[in-house]
Design a protein around this motif. Structure first.
Motif, short mmCIF file in Angstrom:
data_model
loop_
_atom_site.label_atom_id
_atom_site.label_comp_id
_atom_site.label_asym_id
_atom_site.label_seq_id
_atom_site.Cartn_x
_atom_site.Cartn_y
_atom_site.Cartn_z
N UNK A 1 -29.96 21.33 64.40
CA UNK A 1 -28.85 21.88 63.61
C UNK A 1 -27.56 21.09 63.76
N UNK A 2 -27.23 20.72 64.98
CA UNK A 2 -25.93 20.07 65.23
C UNK A 2 -25.84 18.68 64.61
N UNK A 3 -26.96 17.97 64.55
CA UNK A 3 -26.94 16.58 64.09
C UNK A 3 -27.54 16.38 62.71
N UNK A 4 -28.42 17.29 62.30
CA UNK A 4 -29.16 17.09 61.05
C UNK A 4 -30.27 16.07 61.18
N UNK A 5 -30.56 15.62 62.42
CA UNK A 5 -31.58 14.60 62.67
C UNK A 5 -32.88 15.28 63.06
N UNK A 6 -33.98 14.75 62.54
CA UNK A 6 -35.29 15.28 62.85
C UNK A 6 -35.71 14.79 64.24
N UNK A 7 -36.31 15.70 65.00
CA UNK A 7 -36.78 15.38 66.35
C UNK A 7 -38.21 15.90 66.49
N UNK A 8 -39.05 15.10 67.12
CA UNK A 8 -40.45 15.46 67.34
C UNK A 8 -40.69 15.57 68.84
N UNK A 9 -41.26 16.69 69.28
CA UNK A 9 -41.62 16.89 70.69
C UNK A 9 -43.14 16.71 70.81
N UNK A 10 -43.57 15.96 71.82
CA UNK A 10 -44.98 15.63 71.97
C UNK A 10 -45.41 15.83 73.42
N UNK B 1 -35.93 22.84 73.68
CA UNK B 1 -37.22 23.31 73.15
C UNK B 1 -38.34 22.85 74.07
N UNK B 2 -38.30 21.60 74.50
CA UNK B 2 -39.33 21.08 75.41
C UNK B 2 -39.34 21.89 76.70
N UNK C 1 -42.49 14.18 75.91
CA UNK C 1 -41.44 13.27 75.43
C UNK C 1 -40.97 13.78 74.09
N UNK C 2 -39.85 13.23 73.64
CA UNK C 2 -39.39 13.52 72.29
C UNK C 2 -38.94 12.21 71.65
N UNK C 3 -38.94 12.20 70.34
CA UNK C 3 -38.47 11.01 69.62
C UNK C 3 -37.73 11.45 68.36
N UNK C 4 -36.79 10.63 67.95
CA UNK C 4 -36.09 10.84 66.68
C UNK C 4 -36.46 9.77 65.66
N UNK C 5 -37.44 8.94 65.97
CA UNK C 5 -37.88 7.89 65.07
C UNK C 5 -39.29 8.22 64.58
N UNK C 6 -39.47 8.45 63.27
CA UNK C 6 -40.80 8.84 62.77
C UNK C 6 -41.89 7.81 63.05
N UNK C 7 -41.54 6.55 63.17
CA UNK C 7 -42.52 5.51 63.48
C UNK C 7 -43.15 5.77 64.85
N UNK C 8 -42.36 6.28 65.77
CA UNK C 8 -42.85 6.52 67.13
C UNK C 8 -43.89 7.64 67.20
N UNK D 1 -40.93 11.95 79.91
CA UNK D 1 -40.53 10.56 79.65
C UNK D 1 -39.20 10.64 78.91
N UNK D 2 -38.17 10.25 79.62
CA UNK D 2 -36.80 10.40 79.12
C UNK D 2 -36.51 9.32 78.08
N UNK D 3 -36.82 8.08 78.38
CA UNK D 3 -36.54 6.98 77.46
C UNK D 3 -37.60 5.89 77.64
N UNK D 4 -38.10 5.38 76.51
CA UNK D 4 -38.93 4.17 76.50
C UNK D 4 -38.22 3.17 75.61
N UNK D 5 -37.97 1.98 76.11
CA UNK D 5 -37.32 0.95 75.31
C UNK D 5 -38.07 -0.36 75.37
#
Length: 196
Positions: free
Chosen positions: A183-192, A110-111, A158-165, A122-126
């Motif tokens: 669809x495949x995971x049932x997990x919510x994802x946010x694109x920013x 989608x991104x 970037x995208x995140x699967x954690x609503x806090x982010x 931004x692929x990953x921030x940890x």
């Protein structure tokens, strides 16, 4: 693997131990097994970012970030082979790999479809748990955005699967562009996105 890349791998793997997407990908596995497999997974991602993008680590080694310019996002099969990412299925298991590929294929797809030609990702921030809430994400994102600007990139995604982010990234100047249940995971994802 360089010391910097090893450090980034350790930080990111530890930071993502309880991340919703990783819990889904490694569902039913012990915490110890998940930790080992997260090291392997993120080690390959960091190596790919070192070749095709950038790897950032805070001086005190409490946070790390990897990003890719749009021309290298998403990572293609030849890039996966060169960076060692093609070994991921052998090192973390076929089931976990397919779960991650299917989820990211839809959310990152989608991104890619909606981003401009001159984008950075931004692929990953940890950030390690003990350092969260202390400005590490801002520091790393600001550094990555400066690197993107120097390369003439005009928008950062970037995208995140954690609503806090979502709130954290909005505070850092990102706009929510899409909220989807993959669809495949049932997990919510946010694109920013943030204009540079």
């Amino acid at each position: 693997m360089s010391t910097k890349n090893e450090t980034a791998t350790r930080i990111i793997a530890e930071a993502f131990m309880n991340y919703p997407l990783m819990q889904y990908a490694f569902e039913g596995q012990s915490e110890q097994r998940r930790a080992v497999r997260l090291q392997r997974l993120h080690g390959h991602c960091v190596e790919a970012a070192a070749i095709y993008g950038q790897v950032l680590v805070t001086p005190d080694e409490l946070g790390a970030l990897i990003w890719l310019p749009g021309k290298n996002f998403p990572v293609s099969l030849p890039m996966e082979i060169r960076s060692g990412m093609a070994l991921i299925p052998l090192q973390i298991g076929i089931r976990s790999t397919l779960r991650l590929m299917n989820h990211d294929g839809e959310s990152e797809g989608w991104v890619r479809k909606h981003a401009g030609a001159n984008m950075g990702y931004i692929w990953v921030v940890g950030v390690l748990a003990k350092a969260r809430g202390k400005g590490y994400s801002r520091l790393l994102i600001d550094q990555s955005i400066e690197q993107m600007r120097q390369q003439g990139i005009t928008e950062c995604w970037l995208k995140t699967e954690d609503p806090v982010n979502v709130g954290i990234y909005q505070h850092l100047g990102f706009t929510l562009m899409n909220e989807m249940v993959v669809k495949s995971s049932g997990i919510k994802s946010w694109a920013m996105k943030r204009e540079l």
